[in-house]
Design a protein around this motif. Structure first.
Motif, PDB file in Angstrom:
ATOM      1  N   ARG A 230      37.218  30.961  39.497  1.00 16.72           N
ATOM      2  CA  ARG A 230      38.513  30.985  40.171  1.00 16.72           C
ATOM      3  C   ARG A 230      39.620  30.531  39.231  1.00 16.72           C
ATOM      4  O   ARG A 230      40.720  31.110  39.199  1.00 16.72           O
ATOM      5  N   ASN A 231      39.332  29.503  38.424  1.00 19.53           N
ATOM      6  CA  ASN A 231      40.323  29.012  37.466  1.00 19.53           C
ATOM      7  C   ASN A 231      40.694  30.089  36.445  1.00 19.53           C
ATOM      8  O   ASN A 231      41.862  30.261  36.096  1.00 19.53           O
ATOM      9  N   ASN A 234      42.844  32.743  38.043  1.00 17.62           N
ATOM     10  CA  ASN A 234      44.204  32.242  38.249  1.00 17.62           C
ATOM     11  C   ASN A 234      44.994  32.271  36.931  1.00 17.62           C
ATOM     12  O   ASN A 234      46.182  32.626  36.913  1.00 17.62           O
ATOM     13  N   GLN A 235      44.346  31.890  35.855  1.00 17.19           N
ATOM     14  CA  GLN A 235      45.049  31.902  34.563  1.00 17.19           C
ATOM     15  C   GLN A 235      45.383  33.333  34.146  1.00 17.19           C
ATOM     16  O   GLN A 235      46.446  33.574  33.551  1.00 17.19           O
ATOM     17  N   VAL A 237      46.114  35.709  36.118  1.00 16.63           N
ATOM     18  CA  VAL A 237      47.278  36.082  36.923  1.00 16.63           C
ATOM     19  C   VAL A 237      48.536  35.467  36.324  1.00 16.63           C
ATOM     20  O   VAL A 237      49.582  36.129  36.187  1.00 16.63           O
ATOM     21  N   GLU A 238      48.470  34.188  35.938  1.00 16.58           N
ATOM     22  CA  GLU A 238      49.621  33.506  35.355  1.00 16.58           C
ATOM     23  C   GLU A 238      50.086  34.176  34.057  1.00 16.58           C
ATOM     24  O   GLU A 238      51.285  34.258  33.776  1.00 16.58           O
ATOM     25  N   GLN A 244      47.456  38.965  41.662  1.00 17.80           N
ATOM     26  CA  GLN A 244      46.717  38.064  42.532  1.00 17.80           C
ATOM     27  C   GLN A 244      45.854  38.856  43.511  1.00 17.80           C
ATOM     28  O   GLN A 244      44.712  38.482  43.801  1.00 17.80           O
ATOM     29  N   ALA A 247      42.748  40.219  41.713  1.00 19.50           N
ATOM     30  CA  ALA A 247      41.854  39.113  41.403  1.00 19.50           C
ATOM     31  C   ALA A 247      41.125  38.633  42.644  1.00 19.50           C
ATOM     32  O   ALA A 247      39.904  38.409  42.629  1.00 19.50           O
ATOM     33  N   ASP A 248      41.852  38.464  43.754  1.00 25.77           N
ATOM     34  CA  ASP A 248      41.238  37.981  44.997  1.00 25.77           C
ATOM     35  C   ASP A 248      40.221  38.982  45.533  1.00 25.77           C
ATOM     36  O   ASP A 248      39.122  38.603  45.992  1.00 25.77           O
TER      37      ASP A 248
END
Length: 839
Positions: A230-231, A234-235, A237-238, A244, A247-248
């Motif tokens: 998950r981390n 998230n990175q 996406v950033e 997002q 990814a989800d």
């Protein structure tokens, strides 16, 4: 010393020149050293060969298995990898990868800060530093020296390689846990598909493994892996590498389909399964022989192209698997029934005799219960004794457990019906399918190639072919099937029996072979002699170097019933010679071997073709004409002999001609069927690993191996067009013969048929059996008429309606009995022409 004036000036000039020279030398030496190091790096990286597994492919390019020891790696060019996999890697390991020159101050500072606050996410080393460390430093040492060495080589790698070359090295070399190295082998292991097809969520799972596979393995610790995954997402996406939403969705899809039941001791090594384990092991052993010297097939990354057809292999595996169950169930059922008869009928009698005569040694009270107790011990208790001995620390219990294990293994090998199947191409010798037993994981014993088994009656065609080649025997040769004693050169008596003790009297050779008659076959063996029979059999089996071994090839009549030792691969090779027009067939498993660069280093098939072209290596064991006669006779086994019902039960072979022979050894210990089509030859065997046991009268070559052979041969021929066996253009002819005598028929012969002969061996005499019978019957009738004074009644058997029915019946019975007595004497005299020992 103090310099003044000009001396001071000279001193300063000398000092400056010294400094300049020193600097020049330093700079030049540094540059030269750098160039030398760069050259060394280029050479190292160019010549670096990571450990790669050897891959074995079938004839259609399908992967069978990989051979490796502790490192599983597959190389994939970086341009073939999805971009989101590279983005996940960069996000997790080195966000500044495309901006730095080997060292990232920001990455190092971030890593230090994360460690300080206890929220470790990624290390401080760049991807380039990690590659440099793998090649030029010991990354297990946490020292400043190692770090400086790593950094030095990282700078030089950046100068010599492009960013994508560095990425390709990284993605193909790094460890991803569970004995996998590189993203391809890791993806195959974790996700069962190529890294080329990896999803974003799967990519995130992979890069998490770079930190610590022991901590974040999705197999051993799915919750931890999920959090780290998950981390990474998230990175990504950033950093703008994905949205997002994407990814989800990928994250949810991955965990919704996750297999939580997978073994937590899984590894690429233990998960490595072969689609044809016995064949793979056979190939591995051959590779070790071919690639002798300083090679390691576990690490050198060879690509091996083989002859196997995995579609045929899957068919063989499926049919053999259900046959193991069927035959073992039938065997154990029959065994229980026999034991019940013993328990209910014979044990009480033995017990009564023991009591009546006070013979304690034959008391059998409780025998049934003792047998049941032993079975319970070996099947239930013994398997757990070794673990129990370890728990209790008892050496004596451990010794008992090892003895029990050995006894249990022996009991199992003598009571479990095993089997083997092997198919080869009749002309090329290509091994198309191989099954060496029921359970490779338990016992890596390849019965198809390594077993030493008596072939029983399936051995008969080998010396029958020598008889046909001799010209002294033809399919129409008349033989005698009855109780006969044979004597070898040492005067040893041998009296064979047919299956169930039935006799048929006068028979022709074709019929005797098709129905597997023993006495007529031994007449053939006696007629050609042991040496001629062994010469031919050993040549067909590929065992010429052993023909002088009198244990293997005894000069005695039991040899004629298959009392020798062969493997299924020997038998299938022998039978394939017949449809190959008498030319020797050499089974082949490997056609070509490539190194990791794709260069051919071995080409066994091309080498064989080249040798055959220049030296006629493919030996002619028997003439094409004799081979075709053997093919034609063995077709009769399928048409009306011991394989007839196997053909009927599978609904025929859809126009594809088939030929073969069954075999059952003494005491019904082994069951064989070996046969062929115009395309392929297949040998099927069932029996025991430990000799001496009996399958029982219900499990023979025709009833145990025959159904497997017929079903399998019909199935694999569905994809090839029907065709006839190759027949020589000359040297053969069909001649009509009497079905009883095998001679040229006359008007007296009730039946005749077309028979095949090698030119010059066809019969030259007319049949006189039926004319003799007719004259004999007329003479007998006249004698009976005279003895009974029937001339007073002027009896005419063609028109005597007034004769008493009972008197007529008595006369007919007398004629029949007298005729049978005379005919029996005639048959014995006729067959004594073939075997003088009959008298």
């Amino acid at each position: 010393m103090i310099f003044t004036g000009k001396k001071k000036i000279y001193a300063e000039i000398i000092l400056v020149l010294t400094v300049l020279v020193t600097l020049a030398i330093g700079l030049g030496g540094g540059y030269a050293l750098a160039q030398l190091n760069n050259s060394t790096i280029r050479k190292d990286l160019r010549e670096y060969k990571p450990a790669l597994p050897t891959q074995i492919y079938d004839r259609n390019g399908e992967l069978i298995t990989e051979i490796f020891s502790d490192v599983k790696r597959d190389i994939v060019p970086v341009q073939e990898l999805p971009k989101h996999l590279l983005y996940a890697l960069i996000s997790r390991e080195d966000a500044d990868f495309f901006q730095h020159n080997g060292f990232s101050f920001r990455g190092t500072a971030r890593a230090a800060w994360n460690v300080a606050i206890g929220s470790y996410f990624s290390g401080g080393s760049t991807l380039t530093q990690q590659v440099a460390g793998k090649h030029y430093a010991d990354r297990s040492k946490l020292t400043i020296t190692r770090k400086l060495r790593e950094l030095w080589y990282a700078f030089n790698i950046e100068r010599e390689l492009s960013k994508y070359e560095i990425l390709e090295m990284y993605t193909n070399e790094m460890y991803f846990g569970h004995n996998t190295y590189g993203v391809e082998s890791a993806s195959q292991f974790y996700f069962n598909h190529s890294a080329r097809e990896i999803s974003i969520a799967e990519a995130a799972i992979l890069v998490v493994q770079l930190a610590s596979p022991a901590l974040y393995s999705p197999i051993n610790h799915p919750e931890r892996a999920q959090s780290r995954q998950r981390n990474v997402l998230n990175q990504m996406v950033e950093l703008g590498y994905t949205s997002q939403e994407v990814a989800d969705r990928s994250f949810e899809e991955y965990w919704n389909n996750y297999n939580y039941g997978r073994s937590n001791i899984a590894s690429a090594y233990f998960d490595n399964t072969s689609k044809a384990p016995y064949f793979s092991e056979y190939v591995r052993l051959q590779l070790n022989d071919m690639l002798y010297g300083a090679v390691d097939i576990n690490k050198d990354g060879y690509i091996v192209h083989t002859t196997l057809d995995l579609d045929y292999q899957r068919t063989a595996d499926s049919i053999m698997e259900k046959s193991y169950r069927r035959i073992n169930e039938q065997y154990h059922s029959n065994k229980r029934e026999r034991l019940e008869v013993v328990d209910e009928t014979y044990l009480p009698i033995v017990e009564l005799l023991g009591l009546a005569h006070n013979i304690e040694d034959i008391y059998v009270t409780g025998a049934k219960e003792k047998r049941a107790a032993l079975n319970q011990y070996y099947e239930t208790i013994a398997p757990s004794m070794e673990a129990l001995s370890a728990m209790l620390g008892s050496s004596s219990l451990y010794q008992v457990s090892q003895y029990s294990k050995g006894t249990s293994d022996n009991r199992k090998s003598s009571s479990t019906v095993e089997g083997a199947l092997i198919t080869i191409d009749n002309h090329s010798g290509h091994i198309m399918a191989m099954v060496g037993g029921s359970d490779f994981e338990t016992k890596q014993y390849n019965r198809a190639t390594d077993a030493k088994i008596q072939p029983g009656s399936s051995f008969k065609p080998l010396y029958y072919s020598a008889a046909i080649s001799s010209g002294e025997y033809t399919p129409a040769t008349r033989l005698y099937d009855g109780p006969i004693a044979f004597f070898d050169n040492n005067g040893k008596r041998y009296t064979p029996m047919n299956y169930l003790g039935n006799w048929e009297g006068s028979v022709l050779l074709r019929y005797a072979l098709a129905t597997s008659m023993n006495v007529p076959s031994l007449q053939v063996l006696e007629g050609i002699g042991f040496e001629a029979a062994i010469d031919r059999a050993s040549s067909l089996l590929g065992m010429e170097d052993k023909k002088e071994d009198r244990t293997l090839f005894p000069r005695g009549f039991p040899l004629g019933l298959g009392v020798t030792a062969v493997a299924p691969i020997n038998m299938v090779k022998a039978f394939a010679t017949f449809p190959n027009q008498g030319k020797a067939v050499e089974p082949m498993a490997i056609t070509n071997v490539l190194n990791r660069e794709g260069e051919s280093i071995l080409s066994p098939e091309q080498e064989r073709i080249r040798r055959q072209k220049h030296s006629s290596e493919q030996r002619q064991i028997l003439s094409p004409q004799a081979a075709y006669v053997m093919v034609d006779m063995l077709k009769s086994t399928v048409e009306f002999g011991t394989l007839r019902w196997r053909r009927v039960n599978v609904g025929g072979f859809d126009g594809m001609p088939m030929a073969g022979k069954t075999g059952t050894t003494q005491n019904w210990g082994d069951a064989w069927t070996v046969g062929f089509s115009p395309y392929y030859s297949t040998a099927v065997w069932f029996g025991f690993d430990t000799p001496g046991n009996s399958l029982g009268r219900d499990l023979t070559g025709a009833t145990a191996a025959g159904p497997v052979w017929a079903e399998y041969m019909k199935s694999i021929h569905q994809r090839v067009p029907a065709k006839e066996f190759a027949r020589p253009d000359n040297g053969l002819l069909e001649v009509k013969v009497c079905t009883e005598s095998g001679l040229i028929p006359t008007q007296y012969c009730p039946e005749s048929k077309e028979e095949l002969f090698i030119a010059g061996t066809e019969p030259k005499q007319f049949c006189d059996i039926h004319k003799f019978k007719e004259e004999r019957d007329e003479d007998l009738l006249r004698k009976l008429q005279s003895s009974m004074m029937l001339e007073d009644f002027n009896v005419n058997f063609d028109a005597a309606p007034e004769m008493d029915d009972d008197l007529l019946k008595d006369l007919e019975d007398q004629i029949t009995n007298e005729r049978d007595s005379m005919f029996s004497s005639e048959e014995q005299q006729s067959s004594s022409d073939v075997n003088p020992l009959l008298d």
